[in-house]
Scaffold this active site. Structure first.
Site, PDB file in Angstrom:
ATOM      1  N   GLY A  46       7.778 -26.275  16.633  1.00 20.31           N
ATOM      2  CA  GLY A  46       7.492 -26.572  15.237  1.00 20.31           C
ATOM      3  C   GLY A  46       6.055 -26.210  14.919  1.00 20.31           C
ATOM      4  O   GLY A  46       5.191 -26.200  15.804  1.00 20.31           O
ATOM      5  N   GLN A  51      -1.737 -26.373  10.447  1.00 19.73           N
ATOM      6  CA  GLN A  51      -2.200 -25.997  11.783  1.00 19.73           C
ATOM      7  C   GLN A  51      -2.760 -24.580  11.837  1.00 19.73           C
ATOM      8  O   GLN A  51      -3.473 -24.247  12.775  1.00 19.73           O
ATOM      9  CB  GLN A  51      -1.065 -26.136  12.801  1.00 19.73           C
ATOM     10  N   CYS A  92       1.769 -30.835  21.251  1.00 23.80           N
ATOM     11  CA  CYS A  92       1.391 -30.226  19.981  1.00 23.80           C
ATOM     12  C   CYS A  92       0.614 -28.950  20.241  1.00 23.80           C
ATOM     13  O   CYS A  92      -0.259 -28.918  21.117  1.00 23.80           O
ATOM     14  CB  CYS A  92       0.544 -31.222  19.187  1.00 23.80           C
ATOM     15  N   LEU A  93       0.915 -27.919  19.471  1.00 23.73           N
ATOM     16  CA  LEU A  93       0.179 -26.657  19.615  1.00 23.73           C
ATOM     17  C   LEU A  93      -1.300 -26.827  19.263  1.00 23.73           C
ATOM     18  O   LEU A  93      -2.128 -26.056  19.734  1.00 23.73           O
ATOM     19  CB  LEU A  93       0.816 -25.569  18.743  1.00 23.73           C
ATOM     20  N   HIS A 134       6.745 -35.422  13.129  1.00 23.20           N
ATOM     21  CA  HIS A 134       5.517 -34.886  13.710  1.00 23.20           C
ATOM     22  C   HIS A 134       4.913 -33.828  12.781  1.00 23.20           C
ATOM     23  O   HIS A 134       3.711 -33.848  12.495  1.00 23.20           O
ATOM     24  CB  HIS A 134       5.847 -34.288  15.087  1.00 23.20           C
ATOM     25  N   GLU A 135       5.746 -32.898  12.306  1.00 26.35           N
ATOM     26  CA  GLU A 135       5.236 -31.813  11.464  1.00 26.35           C
ATOM     27  C   GLU A 135       4.831 -32.300  10.079  1.00 26.35           C
ATOM     28  O   GLU A 135       3.827 -31.847   9.522  1.00 26.35           O
ATOM     29  CB  GLU A 135       6.256 -30.679  11.369  1.00 26.35           C
ATOM     30  N   HIS A 138       1.419 -33.627  10.158  1.00 26.46           N
ATOM     31  CA  HIS A 138       0.392 -32.577  10.030  1.00 26.46           C
ATOM     32  C   HIS A 138       0.084 -32.288   8.570  1.00 26.46           C
ATOM     33  O   HIS A 138      -1.086 -32.121   8.202  1.00 26.46           O
ATOM     34  CB  HIS A 138       0.845 -31.277  10.698  1.00 26.46           C
TER      35      HIS A 138
END
Length: 168
Positions: A46, A51, A92-93, A134-135, A138
């Site tokens: 994701g 991000q 997480c990226l 989660h996304e 962000h």
């Protein structure tokens, strides 16, 4: 398509609250393509536009092992459908190399626009529900490390700052 640069914690731009997408145009579609390219290149499941330092309410996701089930959520809104929470180990990226358990609701409903600007609604449980929450976090300027203890969050921050200062 272009691979975009993913911001890493503790970059303050990750704390920016994303704005709603008001017009579906070629720029939005190009961003979606670039976000998928970036997410797949980073081996993620994701990615939120925040991000990659684009502060629009856009999320791309693909939880399939074969990378053939891309999902797009534009202006997503989540509704919690349960009082039951479960711990899931999240990564997480934007927080590379770290995975930690986070407690989230088990069952949610998301309302969003798809890539064509068409509204849709999706109920989800398990990993999909976790990823959606989660996304969307962000997009609201929140990271999974915010659910951790201050001590653990500070340790992660210091390790990532130290790594970012090392020569490539």
């Amino acid at each position: 398509m272009t691979t975009l640069t993913i911001l890493e914690f503790p970059d303050p731009r990750l704390r920016t609250r994303a704005r709603r997408v008001v017009e579906m145009d070629a720029g939005v579609n190009q961003l979606i393509d670039d976000m998928f390219e970036t997410m797949y290149a980073a081996d993620g499941v994701g990615l939120a536009a925040t991000q990659v330092n684009i502060h629009q309410r856009i999320v791309v996701m693909d939880l399939s092992e074969t990378r053939n089930k891309p999902r797009v959520f534009i202006n997503p809104e989540v509704e919690i459908l349960t009082d039951t929470y479960s711990d899931y180990e999240e990564g997480c990226l934007s927080v590379p190399g770290f995975r930690e358990p986070v407690s989230r609701p088990d069952h949610v409903r998301v309302q969003a626009l798809d890539r064509d600007g068409q509204p849709f609604e999706l109920e989800s449980e398990g990993m999909l529900a976790v990823c959606i929450q989660h996304e969307i976090d962000h997009l609201n300027g929140k990271l999974f490390v915010d659910y951790l203890s201050p001590l653990k969050r500070q340790r992660i921050r210091k390790k990532l700052e130290k790594l970012s200062q090392q020569p490539a």
